[in-house]
Design an enzyme around this catalytic site. Sequence first.
Site, PDB file in Angstrom:
ATOM      1  N   ARG A 120       0.845  -1.200   0.000  1.00 28.69           N
ATOM      2  CA  ARG A 120       0.000   0.000   0.000  1.00 28.69           C
ATOM      3  C   ARG A 120       0.881   1.251   0.000  1.00 28.69           C
ATOM      4  NH1 ARG A 120      -5.739  -1.228   3.082  1.00 28.69           N
ATOM      5  NH2 ARG A 120      -6.560  -2.308   1.264  1.00 28.69           N
ATOM      6  N   GLN A 125      -0.744   2.267  -5.863  1.00 24.34           N
ATOM      7  CA  GLN A 125      -2.183   2.483  -5.694  1.00 24.34           C
ATOM      8  C   GLN A 125      -3.001   1.978  -6.871  1.00 24.34           C
ATOM      9  OE1 GLN A 125      -2.710   6.649  -4.818  1.00 24.34           O
ATOM     10  NE2 GLN A 125      -2.927   6.279  -2.631  1.00 24.34           N
ATOM     11  N   ASP A 128      -3.693  -1.810  -6.591  1.00 24.41           N
ATOM     12  CA  ASP A 128      -4.199  -2.301  -5.308  1.00 24.41           C
ATOM     13  C   ASP A 128      -5.591  -2.918  -5.460  1.00 24.41           C
ATOM     14  OD1 ASP A 128      -4.904  -2.775  -2.709  1.00 24.41           O
ATOM     15  OD2 ASP A 128      -4.443  -0.754  -1.972  1.00 24.41           O
ATOM     16  N   SER A 131      -8.082  -2.705  -2.380  1.00 25.43           N
ATOM     17  CA  SER A 131      -8.800  -1.444  -2.228  1.00 25.43           C
ATOM     18  C   SER A 131      -9.935  -1.319  -3.242  1.00 25.43           C
ATOM     19  CB  SER A 131      -7.833  -0.263  -2.387  1.00 25.43           C
ATOM     20  OG  SER A 131      -6.954  -0.182  -1.279  1.00 25.43           O
ATOM     21  N   TYR A 226      -2.949  -0.914   8.322  1.00 19.06           N
ATOM     22  CA  TYR A 226      -4.081  -1.760   8.676  1.00 19.06           C
ATOM     23  C   TYR A 226      -4.339  -1.664  10.169  1.00 19.06           C
ATOM     24  CZ  TYR A 226      -3.439  -4.123   4.147  1.00 19.06           C
ATOM     25  OH  TYR A 226      -3.323  -4.415   2.815  1.00 19.06           O
TER      26      TYR A 226
END
Length: 382
Positions: A120, A125, A128, A131, A226
């Site tokens: 992450r 991004q 990902d 996500s 997280y």
Amino acid sequence: MGLSVGVLKETVPGERRVALTPKVIETLTKSNATVLLESGAGLESGYPDEEYVSRGAKIGSRADVLSQSQIVLTVRVPEPAGLQKGQLVIGMCDPLSEPEFVLRHAQAGTTLFAMELVPRTTRAQSMDVLSSMASIAGYKAVLIAALELPRLFPMMTTAAGTVPPARVLVIGAGVAGLQAIATARRLGAVVSGYDVRAAVKEQIESLGAKFVSITLGASGEGQGGYARALTEDEIRSQREQMAAVLKEMDVVITTAAVPGRKAPILVTRDMVHVMSPGSVIVDLAAERGGNCEVTRAGETIKEHGVNVVGPVNLPASVPNHASQMYARNIVTFLKNMMTKTGDLNVDLNDEITRDTLVARDGEVTNARVQSLLGVGAQPGKS
């Protein structure tokens, strides 16, 4: 000669997504890659074979894809039977919960990349998948709750009187939680949000929700952004304070999960019993054991008058857009390993490549997966 990329039709029951959509085919063909899809691979996502062919892809049988592709792209990585030694496979395989699956691929000699392990970071991004799929799950969870709740979400003023808005609590303010908050707000509910990470308070409030403050005595944030696993004392304190909040809620959506671990129980059976009859709990952690003590994965049950929903694989219930997002993630990931001339370059100095590679040359290569199998695990030894 460019790379040969194959796409398999998904075989996991209920999986309706596809690894590539027609729109991204051109991205690969411009890099001199050839794309071969198993016939019908995109049909359940709303992408017929003809659309792929019109974009420059070829259609073949499963045997064709397995025998002719250097790289195999999947949503859910299949068992290694049928794959070739040295073949590069990219997809989701839940390596931190299913390390033995990775070991089987190592034994078969495949080179396996787990998309769940994309770091992450800012650069990663666009790759990902957790996500992008979580945003779909958060959105869909609210729609499920709205259908299950015997009340309306928005406030309505009519000739027959005023209907008050539904009160919604979202537990966990990761991508899924924030999307759930935003969606519930758009439907007109009064929304509250809670997360053990106090740092997300501003994010919750920026979406128009109230931040529920529960004292833990320490930060709930762990490595990589997280939520960390809580201690027994912290869990006990959290539950006592949470029970008072739940009494006031019509809908609770839980999204808390720690990678590679069973989901923490945040809503106990006793806490469900304090909620009003007709209330709804949608547990997005159902596949990992559930955040609610009474959750059953894949089922909707009634507990003391409360509807408890344990959905599984929600992104597959919106396969068209879920595939579109996943395809962009996986193509960007693959392009990161391609040279300007279209050749493959597995560079282990690249953090994204290194972190996602879990099996290569007959060995389990990822340190976290190795530790789950036993330090320095080798094929054939568990």
